[in-house]
Design a protein around this motif. Structure first.
Motif, short mmCIF file in Angstrom:
data_model
loop_
_atom_site.label_atom_id
_atom_site.label_comp_id
_atom_site.label_asym_id
_atom_site.label_seq_id
_atom_site.Cartn_x
_atom_site.Cartn_y
_atom_site.Cartn_z
N PRO A 192 0.82 -1.23 0.00
CA PRO A 192 0.00 0.00 0.00
C PRO A 192 0.85 1.28 0.00
O PRO A 192 0.49 2.27 -0.63
N VAL A 193 1.99 1.24 0.71
CA VAL A 193 2.86 2.41 0.74
C VAL A 193 3.42 2.70 -0.64
O VAL A 193 3.45 3.85 -1.11
N LEU A 227 2.91 6.06 -3.05
CA LEU A 227 4.04 6.82 -3.58
C LEU A 227 4.02 6.87 -5.10
O LEU A 227 4.37 7.89 -5.71
N GLU A 228 3.60 5.78 -5.73
CA GLU A 228 3.59 5.72 -7.18
C GLU A 228 2.46 6.54 -7.79
O GLU A 228 2.45 6.78 -9.00
N ARG A 229 1.53 6.99 -6.96
CA ARG A 229 0.48 7.86 -7.48
C ARG A 229 1.04 9.20 -7.94
O ARG A 229 0.49 9.83 -8.84
N ALA A 235 7.63 11.04 -9.59
CA ALA A 235 8.25 11.77 -8.48
C ALA A 235 9.32 10.95 -7.78
O ALA A 235 10.39 11.47 -7.45
N PHE A 236 9.04 9.67 -7.54
CA PHE A 236 9.96 8.83 -6.77
C PHE A 236 10.36 7.58 -7.54
O PHE A 236 9.54 7.00 -8.27
N ALA A 252 14.90 16.03 2.76
CA ALA A 252 14.44 15.43 4.00
C ALA A 252 13.09 16.02 4.42
O ALA A 252 12.17 15.29 4.82
N GLN A 253 12.94 17.32 4.30
CA GLN A 253 11.68 17.97 4.64
C GLN A 253 10.58 17.56 3.66
O GLN A 253 9.44 17.30 4.07
N LEU A 254 10.93 17.48 2.39
CA LEU A 254 9.95 17.06 1.39
C LEU A 254 9.44 15.65 1.67
O LEU A 254 8.24 15.38 1.56
N LEU A 255 10.35 14.75 2.03
CA LEU A 255 9.95 13.37 2.31
C LEU A 255 9.03 13.31 3.53
O LEU A 255 8.06 12.54 3.54
N GLN A 256 9.33 14.11 4.54
CA GLN A 256 8.46 14.12 5.72
C GLN A 256 7.05 14.55 5.35
O GLN A 256 6.06 13.95 5.79
N GLU A 257 6.94 15.59 4.54
CA GLU A 257 5.62 16.07 4.14
C GLU A 257 4.90 15.06 3.25
O GLU A 257 3.70 14.82 3.42
N ALA A 258 5.64 14.44 2.31
CA ALA A 258 5.02 13.49 1.39
C ALA A 258 4.54 12.25 2.12
O ALA A 258 3.42 11.77 1.88
N VAL A 259 5.35 11.70 3.01
CA VAL A 259 4.98 10.48 3.73
C VAL A 259 3.87 10.77 4.72
O VAL A 259 2.94 9.97 4.88
#
Length: 333
Positions: free
Chosen positions: A55-56, A60-62, A66-67, A111-118
């Motif tokens: 599910p994670v 992310l693939e949506r 991006a990733f 690092a900040q972007l990943l925190q917001e995205a997750v």
């Protein structure tokens, strides 16, 4: 024909046209990457059992493109991948909920972007996301401001050294010695300021100083090499290449994967971008992923210095051939 020999009206026209062109180029080079900053195939890990991580990965693939998701068996493997600079972070799925591993040393912005995205992707589950900074930035410089702003001074130092060698008429071995000596001193001064004084760039002092020196030498050699090929106009060509392209395309304030294509890739092939990547590796990651940027800087330095030596050798050969031909007696028919 030298510029000073042109009629006044042509010189005025050249200034009127040239300055706006340079300004337009500078605005494009600096503003375009800044306005289009976003993740593009940013390496991100996902760790845990396949059923739990599915599910994670789907969430992310949506965000298409991006990733670039890398899968790992457990948290230990994900941590190792971060420390080897294979990924910028990883989402670890545990029984207590998701845990985000980051490396602010690789890029505080990422690092900040990943925190917001997750956090956004986990908002629907109602489970808070725990964040662990595996490789943190320097305590005295948590946002990486010192490292980011070191790019332009190093580029200017290299351009200045390459320009000075050319304008002072230094050639061959003398030019190489001047460029190398200047780079060594630039590296020592930069390490003294950023590490010894500001405590913003950790790691082995000699490795940090060597990285600064190699970056400055690569820039200076590129400028001097261009000047050896094109004359004084080469100073402008080398300066534009390093300052107007290398600096904004370096990804120092974010990451190469955050820049629009192909700016990020181009930046890593130019001395400023390679220098920042190498500095991060030797300062925070024990030299992980340092080979690529080190080779790029070495290639620029070797090519530039080789061009300076070759141009001097050809100049001497031509100078010796001219007097010899002048001494040859005329053939009587």
């Amino acid at each position: 024909m030298s510029p000073s020999s042109l009629p006044p009206h042509r010189r005025i026209a050249a200034v009127v046209v040239l300055i706006p062109v340079v300004v337009a180029l500078a605005l494009w080079a600096f503003a375009w990457p800044a306005a289009r900053t976003a993740p593009r195939d940013l390496p991100l890990g996902v760790a845990g059992p396949a059923a739990a991580t599915a599910p994670v990965e789907q969430r992310l693939e949506r965000r298409e493109g991006a990733f670039a998701v890398h899968r790992y068996a457990d948290e230990a493997a994900a941590r190792d991948a971060i420390e080897q600079r294979e990924v910028y972070g990883a989402v670890v799925v545990t029984e207590q909920g998701p845990r985000l591993l980051t490396a602010s040393a690789a890029s505080p912005a990422v690092a900040q972007l990943l925190q917001e995205a997750v956090a956004r992707s986990a908002a629907g589950s109602g489970t808070p996301v725990t964040t662990v900074d595996v490789v943190p930035a320097a305590e005295r410089d948590p946002r990486g401001a010192v490292l980011n702003t070191s790019v332009l001074p190093l580029a200017l130092a290299g351009v200045g050294a390459g320009s000075a060698v050319t304008l002072l008429g230094l050639r061959g071995i003398r030019a190489v010695a001047a460029l190398a000596g200047s780079a060594v001193l630039v590296g020592a001064v930069a390490a003294a300021l950023t590490q010894s004084w500001l405590e913003a760039v950790p790691g082995n002092w000699w490795a940090v100083a060597g990285t600064f020196s190699l970056t400055a030498l690569a820039v200076a050699a590129a400028v001097a090499g261009c000047a050896a090929l094109l004359g004084r106009a080469g100073i402008g060509v080398g300066g534009l290449l390093v300052v107007l392209l290398g600096n904004p395309f370096s990804g120092a304030s974010s990451a190469p994967e955050m820049l629009p294509e192909p700016a990020g890739a181009i930046g890593q092939w130019l001395p400023p971008g390679a220098g920042v990547s190498l500095l991060r590796s030797v300062s925070f990651f024990d030299g992980a992923a340092a080979v690529g940027p080190a080779l790029t800087l070495t290639w620029w330095a070797a090519l530039g210095l080789g061009t300076v030596l070759l141009a001097d050798a050809l100049r001497e050969r031509t100078g010796k051939a001219a007097p010899a031909s002048a001494r040859e007696p005329a053939t009587v028919g």
